[in-house]
Motif scaffolding. Structure first.
Motif, PDB file in Angstrom:
ATOM      1  N   ASP A   1      70.651  52.991 -68.670  1.00  0.00           N
ATOM      2  CA  ASP A   1      71.059  51.613 -68.376  1.00  0.00           C
ATOM      3  C   ASP A   1      72.334  51.511 -67.542  1.00  0.00           C
ATOM      4  O   ASP A   1      72.838  50.411 -67.314  1.00  0.00           O
ATOM      5  CB  ASP A   1      71.256  50.837 -69.692  1.00  0.00           C
ATOM      6  CG  ASP A   1      69.957  50.698 -70.462  1.00  0.00           C
ATOM      7  OD1 ASP A   1      68.892  50.623 -69.823  1.00  0.00           O
ATOM      8  OD2 ASP A   1      70.011  50.689 -71.703  1.00  0.00           O
ATOM      9  N   LEU A   2      72.837  52.644 -67.093  1.00  0.00           N
ATOM     10  CA  LEU A   2      74.060  52.629 -66.290  1.00  0.00           C
ATOM     11  C   LEU A   2      73.755  52.097 -64.890  1.00  0.00           C
ATOM     12  O   LEU A   2      72.798  52.521 -64.262  1.00  0.00           O
ATOM     13  CB  LEU A   2      74.619  54.048 -66.198  1.00  0.00           C
ATOM     14  CG  LEU A   2      76.089  54.198 -65.854  1.00  0.00           C
ATOM     15  CD1 LEU A   2      76.969  53.591 -66.942  1.00  0.00           C
ATOM     16  CD2 LEU A   2      76.426  55.667 -65.691  1.00  0.00           C
ATOM     17  N   PRO A   3      74.545  51.143 -64.409  1.00  0.00           N
ATOM     18  CA  PRO A   3      74.325  50.619 -63.058  1.00  0.00           C
ATOM     19  C   PRO A   3      74.366  51.747 -62.021  1.00  0.00           C
ATOM     20  O   PRO A   3      75.105  52.725 -62.176  1.00  0.00           O
ATOM     21  CB  PRO A   3      75.496  49.650 -62.857  1.00  0.00           C
ATOM     22  CG  PRO A   3      75.934  49.288 -64.243  1.00  0.00           C
ATOM     23  CD  PRO A   3      75.673  50.503 -65.083  1.00  0.00           C
ATOM     24  N   ALA A   4      73.585  51.604 -60.966  1.00  0.00           N
ATOM     25  CA  ALA A   4      73.442  52.653 -59.945  1.00  0.00           C
ATOM     26  C   ALA A   4      74.779  53.098 -59.368  1.00  0.00           C
ATOM     27  O   ALA A   4      75.019  54.300 -59.175  1.00  0.00           O
ATOM     28  CB  ALA A   4      72.510  52.191 -58.837  1.00  0.00           C
ATOM     29  N   ALA A   5      75.671  52.173 -59.090  1.00  0.00           N
ATOM     30  CA  ALA A   5      76.968  52.532 -58.509  1.00  0.00           C
ATOM     31  C   ALA A   5      77.776  53.404 -59.480  1.00  0.00           C
ATOM     32  O   ALA A   5      78.424  54.370 -59.069  1.00  0.00           O
ATOM     33  CB  ALA A   5      77.753  51.282 -58.140  1.00  0.00           C
ATOM     34  N   GLU A   6      77.728  53.071 -60.774  1.00  0.00           N
ATOM     35  CA  GLU A   6      78.441  53.866 -61.771  1.00  0.00           C
ATOM     36  C   GLU A   6      77.777  55.230 -61.934  1.00  0.00           C
ATOM     37  O   GLU A   6      78.455  56.248 -62.093  1.00  0.00           O
ATOM     38  CB  GLU A   6      78.508  53.133 -63.111  1.00  0.00           C
ATOM     39  CG  GLU A   6      79.440  51.939 -63.082  1.00  0.00           C
ATOM     40  CD  GLU A   6      79.690  51.328 -64.449  1.00  0.00           C
ATOM     41  OE1 GLU A   6      79.664  52.061 -65.461  1.00  0.00           O
ATOM     42  OE2 GLU A   6      79.917  50.107 -64.509  1.00  0.00           O
TER      43      GLU A   6
ATOM     44  N   GLU B   1      81.010  50.674 -68.019  1.00  0.00           N
ATOM     45  CA  GLU B   1      79.866  50.749 -68.933  1.00  0.00           C
ATOM     46  C   GLU B   1      79.758  52.127 -69.577  1.00  0.00           C
ATOM     47  O   GLU B   1      79.407  52.248 -70.749  1.00  0.00           O
ATOM     48  CB  GLU B   1      78.565  50.378 -68.223  1.00  0.00           C
ATOM     49  CG  GLU B   1      77.374  50.250 -69.156  1.00  0.00           C
ATOM     50  CD  GLU B   1      77.607  49.297 -70.338  1.00  0.00           C
ATOM     51  OE1 GLU B   1      77.193  49.640 -71.470  1.00  0.00           O
ATOM     52  OE2 GLU B   1      78.195  48.225 -70.139  1.00  0.00           O
TER      53      GLU B   1
END
Length: 130
Positions: free
Chosen positions: A14-19, A115
């Motif tokens: 569930d980690l955003p792509a940028a992160e 996150e």
């Protein structure tokens, strides 16, 4: 490291792509032989580990196995984020391939990966309360 390797692990799902890209750029691979201690109770914690391949056991203070770990599992977050000291020993049952995030790298990317920090803290608090 290619971020698709991290995305394949449940912890990072569930980690955003940028992160995810930010974290992947700082990760290191660690190969571990079967029967090796990966972390030792009481040692200072300098990294968090994510199991990509292989299996390990978490050992209690008395040396008894309390939990089995395998691909997708994480360990080392309690020392890195909460206590500074390892709260258990982890010994590999098989050869392992780990993805490692050092404390130094985590501190550098921390402001850009909120996150990840929240997820690791939740996991650490949950495990420390056991």
């Amino acid at each position: 490291m290619d971020s698709s390797r991290l995305a394949a692990l449940p912890f990072f799902a569930d980690l955003p792509a940028a992160e995810l890209d930010e974290v992947a750029a700082t990760m290191s691979e660690v190969e571990v032989d079967a029967g090796s201690s990966v972390i030792t109770l009481g040692d200072y914690g300098t990294a968090i580990y994510f199991i990509e391949q292989g299996a390990a056991d978490v050992l209690s203070d008395g040396g008894e196995a309390t939990q089995a770990l395998g691909p997708g599992d994480t360990f080392g977050e309690i020392a890195l984020l909460l206590t500074g000291e390892r709260t258990a020993t982890v010994v590999s049952r098989t050869a392992m391939l780990l993805l490692s995030l050092s404390d130094q790298d985590f501190q550098q990317i921390r402001p850009r990966v909120p996150e990840l920090e929240r997820s690791l803290r939740r996991l650490g608090v949950e495990r420390a309360g056991r």
